[in-house]
Scaffold this motif. Structure first.
Motif, PDB file in Angstrom:
ATOM      1  N   LEU A  65       0.897  -1.155   0.000  1.00 29.73           N
ATOM      2  CA  LEU A  65       0.000   0.000   0.000  1.00 29.73           C
ATOM      3  C   LEU A  65       0.931   1.199   0.000  1.00 29.73           C
ATOM      4  CD1 LEU A  65      -2.670  -1.130   2.603  1.00 29.73           C
ATOM      5  CD2 LEU A  65      -2.914  -0.980   0.120  1.00 29.73           C
ATOM      6  N   LEU A  66       1.075   1.813  -1.143  1.00 29.81           N
ATOM      7  CA  LEU A  66       2.108   2.803  -1.399  1.00 29.81           C
ATOM      8  C   LEU A  66       1.548   4.218  -1.361  1.00 29.81           C
ATOM      9  CD1 LEU A  66       5.013   3.385  -2.405  1.00 29.81           C
ATOM     10  CD2 LEU A  66       4.180   2.959  -4.719  1.00 29.81           C
ATOM     11  N   SER A  67       2.201   5.082  -0.582  1.00 30.88           N
ATOM     12  CA  SER A  67       1.865   6.507  -0.550  1.00 30.88           C
ATOM     13  C   SER A  67       3.070   7.282  -1.064  1.00 30.88           C
ATOM     14  CB  SER A  67       1.528   6.956   0.870  1.00 30.88           C
ATOM     15  OG  SER A  67       0.365   6.307   1.332  1.00 30.88           O
ATOM     16  N   LEU A  68       2.825   8.156  -2.030  1.00 30.19           N
ATOM     17  CA  LEU A  68       3.886   8.938  -2.659  1.00 30.19           C
ATOM     18  C   LEU A  68       3.887  10.366  -2.123  1.00 30.19           C
ATOM     19  CD1 LEU A  68       3.323   7.747  -6.339  1.00 30.19           C
ATOM     20  CD2 LEU A  68       5.010   6.898  -4.693  1.00 30.19           C
ATOM     21  N   PRO A  69       5.052  11.042  -2.170  1.00 29.04           N
ATOM     22  CA  PRO A  69       5.092  12.430  -1.705  1.00 29.04           C
ATOM     23  C   PRO A  69       4.172  13.317  -2.542  1.00 29.04           C
ATOM     24  CG  PRO A  69       7.271  11.699  -2.483  1.00 29.04           C
ATOM     25  CD  PRO A  69       6.320  10.577  -2.694  1.00 29.04           C
ATOM     26  N   ARG A  74      -3.501   6.510  -2.169  1.00 34.82           N
ATOM     27  CA  ARG A  74      -2.716   5.319  -1.826  1.00 34.82           C
ATOM     28  C   ARG A  74      -2.847   4.336  -2.975  1.00 34.82           C
ATOM     29  NH1 ARG A  74      -3.166   3.219   4.230  1.00 34.82           N
ATOM     30  NH2 ARG A  74      -4.367   1.691   3.129  1.00 34.82           N
ATOM     31  N   TYR A  75      -1.713   3.764  -3.366  1.00 36.35           N
ATOM     32  CA  TYR A  75      -1.667   2.873  -4.514  1.00 36.35           C
ATOM     33  C   TYR A  75      -1.437   1.435  -4.055  1.00 36.35           C
ATOM     34  CZ  TYR A  75      -0.992   7.217  -7.082  1.00 36.35           C
ATOM     35  OH  TYR A  75      -1.141   8.477  -7.605  1.00 36.35           O
ATOM     36  N   ASP A 104       0.980  -4.921 -15.363  1.00 33.17           N
ATOM     37  CA  ASP A 104      -0.401  -4.622 -15.743  1.00 33.17           C
ATOM     38  C   ASP A 104      -0.527  -3.121 -15.999  1.00 33.17           C
ATOM     39  OD1 ASP A 104      -0.632  -3.348 -13.229  1.00 33.17           O
ATOM     40  OD2 ASP A 104      -1.579  -5.074 -12.311  1.00 33.17           O
ATOM     41  N   GLU A 105      -1.621  -2.720 -16.582  1.00 33.41           N
ATOM     42  CA  GLU A 105      -1.803  -1.325 -16.986  1.00 33.41           C
ATOM     43  C   GLU A 105      -1.834  -0.390 -15.783  1.00 33.41           C
ATOM     44  OE1 GLU A 105      -2.163   1.984 -19.449  1.00 33.41           O
ATOM     45  OE2 GLU A 105      -1.429  -0.035 -19.786  1.00 33.41           O
ATOM     46  N   LYS A 106      -2.512  -0.779 -14.709  1.00 32.62           N
ATOM     47  CA  LYS A 106      -2.620   0.071 -13.526  1.00 32.62           C
ATOM     48  C   LYS A 106      -1.233   0.356 -12.936  1.00 32.62           C
ATOM     49  CE  LYS A 106      -4.054  -1.620  -9.612  1.00 32.62           C
ATOM     50  NZ  LYS A 106      -4.820  -2.192  -8.528  1.00 32.62           N
ATOM     51  N   THR A 107      -0.402  -0.670 -12.873  1.00 36.51           N
ATOM     52  CA  THR A 107       0.929  -0.486 -12.298  1.00 36.51           C
ATOM     53  C   THR A 107       1.851   0.229 -13.271  1.00 36.51           C
ATOM     54  OG1 THR A 107       0.519  -2.542 -11.098  1.00 36.51           O
ATOM     55  CG2 THR A 107       2.712  -1.646 -10.973  1.00 36.51           C
ATOM     56  N   ARG A 108       1.643   0.056 -14.557  1.00 36.99           N
ATOM     57  CA  ARG A 108       2.421   0.816 -15.540  1.00 36.99           C
ATOM     58  C   ARG A 108       2.182   2.311 -15.340  1.00 36.99           C
ATOM     59  NH1 ARG A 108       2.224   3.461 -20.197  1.00 36.99           N
ATOM     60  NH2 ARG A 108      -0.014   3.304 -20.410  1.00 36.99           N
ATOM     61  N   LEU A 109       0.936   2.680 -15.068  1.00 36.07           N
ATOM     62  CA  LEU A 109       0.600   4.080 -14.808  1.00 36.07           C
ATOM     63  C   LEU A 109       1.233   4.566 -13.504  1.00 36.07           C
ATOM     64  CD1 LEU A 109      -3.136   4.125 -15.954  1.00 36.07           C
ATOM     65  CD2 LEU A 109      -1.141   5.057 -17.169  1.00 36.07           C
ATOM     66  N   LEU A 110       1.319   3.686 -12.501  1.00 38.60           N
ATOM     67  CA  LEU A 110       1.982   4.027 -11.248  1.00 38.60           C
ATOM     68  C   LEU A 110       3.472   4.279 -11.489  1.00 38.60           C
ATOM     69  CD1 LEU A 110       2.220   4.397  -8.203  1.00 38.60           C
ATOM     70  CD2 LEU A 110       2.364   1.904  -8.000  1.00 38.60           C
TER      71      LEU A 110
END
Length: 131
Positions: A65-69, A74-75, A104-110
């Motif tokens: 569960l990733l939070s970016l600056p 949350r990703y 996958d496409e969602k993670t490519r966008l991340l």
């Protein structure tokens, strides 16, 4: 990676993961510098270094569960262990795992979002996470 800059929290991480339940790790990046230090461009799909004292095996599932600056979203990322830095690694490297993003496409966008946040620093001579 400084504790103030990035924080990890492990939950639902059973000692024996052969039961099929992946570890769940909350990874919060407060500063771009910490994100840069953890980013792994070596993985084609992208990936992040996760400091952890827990033992993992290559290919083991990890749910981040990733939070970016500067980003309130949350990703969720269903990744896999792509490399392991053991305890007492040479060069004083931090113990942990490299989590490879899925293709996958969602993670490519991340991945694109992370690279957008890092901007031109991704092309810097300063190394990101090294094996």
């Amino acid at each position: 990676m400084s504790e103030a800059a990035a924080r990890t929290t492990q939950a639902n991480a059973p000692a024996n993961t052969s039961a099929g339940r992946p570890s769940v790790i909350q990874l919060v990046f407060r500063e771009k510098g910490a994100l840069y230090a953890a980013y792994i461009p070596l993985f084609a799909e992208g990936g992040l270094f996760v400091p952890t004292m827990r033992d993992y095996k290559l290919g083991e599932d990890i749910y981040l569960l990733l939070s970016l600056p500067e980003d309130p979203q949350r990703y969720p990322v269903a990744g896999k262990v792509g490399w392991i830095t053991p305890a007492n690694a040479s060069g004083g490297r931090t113990q942990g795992v490299g989590v490879r993003f899925p293709s996958d496409e969602k993670t490519r966008l991340l991945k694109l979002r992370i690279e957008e946040l890092l901007g031109t620093s991704i092309e810097s001579a300063k190394p990101t996470q090294t094996i």
